[in-house]
Design a protein around this motif. Structure first.
Motif, PDB file in Angstrom:
ATOM      1  N   LEU A 265      83.134 -85.960 -22.996  1.00  0.00           N
ATOM      2  CA  LEU A 265      82.612 -85.587 -21.685  1.00  0.00           C
ATOM      3  C   LEU A 265      82.176 -84.128 -21.658  1.00  0.00           C
ATOM      4  CD1 LEU A 265      85.011 -87.418 -19.202  1.00  0.00           C
ATOM      5  CD2 LEU A 265      82.698 -88.059 -19.898  1.00  0.00           C
ATOM      6  N   GLN A 266      82.865 -83.265 -22.393  1.00  0.00           N
ATOM      7  CA  GLN A 266      82.423 -81.874 -22.490  1.00  0.00           C
ATOM      8  C   GLN A 266      81.024 -81.798 -23.074  1.00  0.00           C
ATOM      9  OE1 GLN A 266      86.195 -80.500 -24.553  1.00  0.00           O
ATOM     10  NE2 GLN A 266      85.695 -78.660 -23.417  1.00  0.00           N
ATOM     11  N   GLY A 267      80.777 -82.586 -24.121  1.00  0.00           N
ATOM     12  CA  GLY A 267      79.446 -82.604 -24.726  1.00  0.00           C
ATOM     13  C   GLY A 267      78.415 -83.240 -23.810  1.00  0.00           C
ATOM     14  N   ALA A 268      78.802 -84.331 -23.133  1.00  0.00           N
ATOM     15  CA  ALA A 268      77.867 -85.036 -22.249  1.00  0.00           C
ATOM     16  C   ALA A 268      77.459 -84.183 -21.058  1.00  0.00           C
ATOM     17  CB  ALA A 268      78.500 -86.336 -21.762  1.00  0.00           C
ATOM     18  N   ALA A 269      78.334 -83.273 -20.639  1.00  0.00           N
ATOM     19  CA  ALA A 269      78.031 -82.451 -19.464  1.00  0.00           C
ATOM     20  C   ALA A 269      76.730 -81.682 -19.632  1.00  0.00           C
ATOM     21  CB  ALA A 269      79.186 -81.483 -19.197  1.00  0.00           C
ATOM     22  N   GLY A 270      76.392 -81.332 -20.877  1.00  0.00           N
ATOM     23  CA  GLY A 270      75.155 -80.588 -21.115  1.00  0.00           C
ATOM     24  C   GLY A 270      73.909 -81.356 -20.728  1.00  0.00           C
ATOM     25  N   LEU A 271      73.998 -82.696 -20.661  1.00  0.00           N
ATOM     26  CA  LEU A 271      72.846 -83.514 -20.289  1.00  0.00           C
ATOM     27  C   LEU A 271      72.602 -83.514 -18.777  1.00  0.00           C
ATOM     28  CD1 LEU A 271      73.560 -86.600 -22.577  1.00  0.00           C
ATOM     29  CD2 LEU A 271      71.910 -84.772 -22.998  1.00  0.00           C
ATOM     30  N   PHE A 272      73.578 -83.033 -18.013  1.00  0.00           N
ATOM     31  CA  PHE A 272      73.495 -83.108 -16.547  1.00  0.00           C
ATOM     32  C   PHE A 272      73.320 -81.737 -15.898  1.00  0.00           C
ATOM     33  CE2 PHE A 272      75.522 -86.989 -17.826  1.00  0.00           C
ATOM     34  CZ  PHE A 272      75.177 -87.944 -16.872  1.00  0.00           C
TER      35      PHE A 272
ATOM     36  N   ASP B 111      70.979 -79.772 -15.290  1.00  0.00           N
ATOM     37  CA  ASP B 111      69.839 -79.583 -14.387  1.00  0.00           C
ATOM     38  C   ASP B 111      69.856 -80.544 -13.208  1.00  0.00           C
ATOM     39  OD1 ASP B 111      68.874 -77.555 -16.027  1.00  0.00           O
ATOM     40  OD2 ASP B 111      67.689 -78.947 -17.252  1.00  0.00           O
ATOM     41  N   SER B 112      70.890 -81.383 -13.124  1.00  0.00           N
ATOM     42  CA  SER B 112      70.963 -82.355 -12.024  1.00  0.00           C
ATOM     43  C   SER B 112      71.405 -81.663 -10.741  1.00  0.00           C
ATOM     44  CB  SER B 112      71.952 -83.475 -12.376  1.00  0.00           C
ATOM     45  OG  SER B 112      71.532 -84.174 -13.540  1.00  0.00           O
ATOM     46  N   THR B 113      70.901 -82.166  -9.620  1.00  0.00           N
ATOM     47  CA  THR B 113      71.232 -81.576  -8.322  1.00  0.00           C
ATOM     48  C   THR B 113      72.732 -81.676  -8.047  1.00  0.00           C
ATOM     49  OG1 THR B 113      69.062 -82.224  -7.488  1.00  0.00           O
ATOM     50  CG2 THR B 113      70.742 -81.660  -5.858  1.00  0.00           C
ATOM     51  N   GLY B 114      73.333 -80.533  -7.698  1.00  0.00           N
ATOM     52  CA  GLY B 114      74.747 -80.515  -7.351  1.00  0.00           C
ATOM     53  C   GLY B 114      75.691 -80.538  -8.535  1.00  0.00           C
ATOM     54  N   PHE B 115      75.195 -80.236  -9.740  1.00  0.00           N
ATOM     55  CA  PHE B 115      76.055 -80.300 -10.931  1.00  0.00           C
ATOM     56  C   PHE B 115      77.215 -79.322 -10.814  1.00  0.00           C
ATOM     57  CE2 PHE B 115      77.248 -78.517 -15.073  1.00  0.00           C
ATOM     58  CZ  PHE B 115      77.682 -79.659 -15.720  1.00  0.00           C
ATOM     59  N   GLU B 116      78.421 -79.820 -11.088  1.00  0.00           N
ATOM     60  CA  GLU B 116      79.615 -78.995 -11.135  1.00  0.00           C
ATOM     61  C   GLU B 116      80.464 -79.422 -12.319  1.00  0.00           C
ATOM     62  OE1 GLU B 116      81.913 -78.712  -7.598  1.00  0.00           O
ATOM     63  OE2 GLU B 116      80.213 -78.177  -6.310  1.00  0.00           O
ATOM     64  N   LEU B 117      80.950 -78.437 -13.070  1.00  0.00           N
ATOM     65  CA  LEU B 117      81.795 -78.695 -14.235  1.00  0.00           C
ATOM     66  C   LEU B 117      83.188 -78.159 -13.964  1.00  0.00           C
ATOM     67  CD1 LEU B 117      81.916 -79.516 -17.320  1.00  0.00           C
ATOM     68  CD2 LEU B 117      81.378 -77.121 -17.807  1.00  0.00           C
ATOM     69  N   HIS B 118      84.200 -78.953 -14.302  1.00  0.00           N
ATOM     70  CA  HIS B 118      85.581 -78.463 -14.127  1.00  0.00           C
ATOM     71  C   HIS B 118      85.762 -77.203 -14.962  1.00  0.00           C
ATOM     72  CE1 HIS B 118      89.944 -78.254 -14.157  1.00  0.00           C
ATOM     73  NE2 HIS B 118      89.968 -79.162 -13.200  1.00  0.00           N
ATOM     74  N   PRO B 119      86.370 -76.165 -14.407  1.00  0.00           N
ATOM     75  CA  PRO B 119      86.474 -74.900 -15.141  1.00  0.00           C
ATOM     76  C   PRO B 119      87.207 -75.001 -16.460  1.00  0.00           C
ATOM     77  CG  PRO B 119      87.875 -74.894 -13.168  1.00  0.00           C
ATOM     78  CD  PRO B 119      86.959 -76.071 -13.045  1.00  0.00           C
ATOM     79  N   ALA B 120      88.113 -75.966 -16.595  1.00  0.00           N
ATOM     80  CA  ALA B 120      88.832 -76.095 -17.864  1.00  0.00           C
ATOM     81  C   ALA B 120      87.940 -76.617 -18.974  1.00  0.00           C
ATOM     82  CB  ALA B 120      90.029 -77.051 -17.683  1.00  0.00           C
ATOM     83  N   LEU B 121      86.761 -77.134 -18.637  1.00  0.00           N
ATOM     84  CA  LEU B 121      85.842 -77.677 -19.643  1.00  0.00           C
ATOM     85  C   LEU B 121      84.701 -76.719 -19.956  1.00  0.00           C
ATOM     86  CD1 LEU B 121      87.364 -80.211 -18.576  1.00  0.00           C
ATOM     87  CD2 LEU B 121      85.281 -81.505 -19.018  1.00  0.00           C
ATOM     88  N   GLY B 122      84.688 -75.556 -19.339  1.00  0.00           N
ATOM     89  CA  GLY B 122      83.546 -74.656 -19.483  1.00  0.00           C
ATOM     90  C   GLY B 122      83.389 -74.129 -20.900  1.00  0.00           C
TER      91      GLY B 122
ATOM     92  N   LEU C  11      69.714 -86.149 -29.265  1.00  0.00           N
ATOM     93  CA  LEU C  11      69.508 -84.868 -29.947  1.00  0.00           C
ATOM     94  C   LEU C  11      69.988 -83.708 -29.085  1.00  0.00           C
ATOM     95  CD1 LEU C  11      65.977 -85.533 -31.500  1.00  0.00           C
ATOM     96  CD2 LEU C  11      68.229 -85.820 -32.567  1.00  0.00           C
ATOM     97  N   ARG C  12      69.734 -83.778 -27.785  1.00  0.00           N
ATOM     98  CA  ARG C  12      70.217 -82.727 -26.873  1.00  0.00           C
ATOM     99  C   ARG C  12      71.740 -82.702 -26.843  1.00  0.00           C
ATOM    100  NH1 ARG C  12      68.373 -84.152 -21.356  1.00  0.00           N
ATOM    101  NH2 ARG C  12      69.476 -82.249 -20.766  1.00  0.00           N
ATOM    102  N   TYR C  13      72.353 -83.876 -26.779  1.00  0.00           N
ATOM    103  CA  TYR C  13      73.823 -83.951 -26.764  1.00  0.00           C
ATOM    104  C   TYR C  13      74.405 -83.356 -28.045  1.00  0.00           C
ATOM    105  CZ  TYR C  13      78.302 -86.015 -27.950  1.00  0.00           C
ATOM    106  OH  TYR C  13      79.587 -86.198 -28.395  1.00  0.00           O
ATOM    107  N   ARG C  14      73.845 -83.732 -29.186  1.00  0.00           N
ATOM    108  CA  ARG C  14      74.367 -83.220 -30.460  1.00  0.00           C
ATOM    109  C   ARG C  14      74.238 -81.699 -30.546  1.00  0.00           C
ATOM    110  NH1 ARG C  14      71.833 -87.843 -34.511  1.00  0.00           N
ATOM    111  NH2 ARG C  14      73.454 -89.417 -34.144  1.00  0.00           N
ATOM    112  N   LYS C  15      73.133 -81.169 -30.053  1.00  0.00           N
ATOM    113  CA  LYS C  15      72.939 -79.723 -30.076  1.00  0.00           C
ATOM    114  C   LYS C  15      73.967 -79.035 -29.178  1.00  0.00           C
ATOM    115  CE  LYS C  15      69.286 -76.247 -29.343  1.00  0.00           C
ATOM    116  NZ  LYS C  15      69.948 -75.423 -28.319  1.00  0.00           N
ATOM    117  N   HIS C  16      74.159 -79.584 -27.983  1.00  0.00           N
ATOM    118  CA  HIS C  16      75.117 -79.005 -27.041  1.00  0.00           C
ATOM    119  C   HIS C  16      76.534 -79.049 -27.621  1.00  0.00           C
ATOM    120  CE1 HIS C  16      76.698 -77.942 -23.070  1.00  0.00           C
ATOM    121  NE2 HIS C  16      77.589 -78.901 -23.213  1.00  0.00           N
TER     122      HIS C  16
END
Length: 412
Positions: free
Chosen positions: A392-399, A401-412, A324-329
């Protein structure tokens, strides 16, 4: 006042956005410079400012140079191509303009990462042969050989065994002694124009043993009573089949004598009846069942234990809080939603059962990165590979709050 930008990382999403907005139109470098500067808030004077670069000391604009560097990154990713014979003229590749999310062969891009793991946009064959890291567990759900393919595509029934063995071969080669492979594959695969089920799953098991040297530890059916009442044609229309309620989960290892499983890591609470027996000091009767194969003695089940050993059946619905969190994101960002997700509970169970903290867990068909998510929460290192970028863009929302999370800027 003009915005100060990094000439390396901050400009990448702007360069990608210019080509995405252009669609099939050709973009020359001069237009690219102007568009990127406008999006990034870079003043014309800053864009044109030059410094001495290289041993020859040639005067060049570092911002324009960085833009061209990102342009070459997009070329290597298979997103853009140069117009034949025309210097400085580029456009989206035909395939990219229609399906930007599919990684080309050889492409590897870190989509997001945490202190424990990394999600890579790539085809698995571009990552695992050169990984060079011992793997404790692979938990994956490859695309099923369905007649009506999902949006992400799938091999045919004839292709499936070879397809999966090729993907798994470098992973099996990197398995630690006693490491495991856990495969969730479809049960609703039928012979053409027939209510008889395909035996591709049985052929797969034999191939995994004969070709890759894996041993079958167990079949653990995933029973899902919330599945749609299929197969529709054979169960609901012609009435010759039963409504399917389970999928197949195979657990295999490279060395049964050293398998790293431990059922104490997945113990479940005792039933109410068992708790009553413990409180009463155990059974008070004697009995024999199965011609003496099973005997019940006074005092049996009376000792307190840490919990109940799970049965080799998983009963779960296909939706969970993470889904549900993934679908919302994904919906908030206008991303396509993955058409076949399993609940995080499934990889969570096998990660606990088959690994210890610090072990490496991988998934070559990452999807929405549930294997990585389970490993992250359990303190295991993880690597997931997925060739559809939007998943993976959608899945990133699940992470996030994880320690050290970094997202590639092209996926922001």
């Amino acid at each position: 006042m003009a915005k100060k930008v990094s000439t390396q990382l901050d400009l990448f999403p702007h360069v990608a956005a210019v080509y995405a907005a252009a669609g099939e139109r050709v973009v020359d470098n001069a237009a690219l410079y102007r568009a990127v500067a406008r999006q990034a808030g870079v003043a014309r004077a800053q864009l044109d400012a030059t410094v001495a670069i290289g041993t020859a000391g040639a005067q060049r604009s570092p911002i324009k140079r960085a833009i061209r560097w990102h342009q070459q990154t997009l070329r290597q990713l298979g997103v853009i191509e140069r117009i034949d014979g025309q210097r400085g003229l580029w456009q989206l590749r035909d395939s990219a303009s229609k399906k930007l999310h599919q990684a080309a062969a050889g492409v590897r891009l870190v989509a997001f990462s945490t202190d424990l793991g990394v999600a890579i946009w790539a085809r698995s064959q571009s990552v695992f042969p050169a990984l060079g890291e011992p793997i404790a567990l692979c938990v994956t759900s490859p695309p099923y050989p369905l007649r009506a393919a999902r949006a992400y595509g799938n091999p045919t029934e004839r292709e499936f065994v070879d397809f999966l063995c090729v993907v798994l071969e470098p992973i099996v080669r990197a398995l630690v002694p006693g490491g495991s492979i856990v495969l969730n594959i479809g049960n609703d695969v039928f012979l053409e124009r027939s209510p008889a089920r395909s035996m591709y799953a049985e052929r797969l098991l034999l191939a995994l043993h004969d070709w890759l040297g894996l041993h079958l530890m167990d079949r653990v059916p995933w029973v899902n009573y919330s599945k749609p009442p299929g197969p529709t044609w054979w169960a609901c229309v012609n009435r010759v089949q039963l409504a399917s309620a389970h999928e197949l989960v195979y657990w295999l290892t490279n060395d049964p004598a050293r398998v790293r499983s431990d059922n104490r890591r997945v113990l479940e609470p005792h039933t109410e009846r068992h708790r009553e027996l413990i409180a009463a000091g155990g059974e008070r009767r004697a009995a024999s069942y199965g011609d003496g194969a099973y005997r019940l003695r006074p005092g049996d089940f009376g000792l307190p234990t840490a919990g109940r050993i799970p049965r080799n059946v998983i009963e779960r619905g296909h939706v969970c809080a993470d889904t549900l969190r993934y679908r919302k994101h994904a919906a908030e960002r206008g991303l396509p939603v993955h058409g076949a997700m399993y609940p995080t509970d499934i990889p969570d169970f096998f990660v606990r059962f088959l690994t210890e903290p610090g072990d490496l867990v991988v998934d070559p068909f990452g999807g929405t990165a549930r294997t990585g998510l389970a490993a992250e929460r359990l303190g295991r290192r993880w690597l997931v590979v997925e060739w559809m970028l939007q998943y993976l863009q959608g899945a990133a929302g699940l992470f996030r709050d994880s320690t050290g999370f970094e997202l590639h800027p092209a996926l922001g």
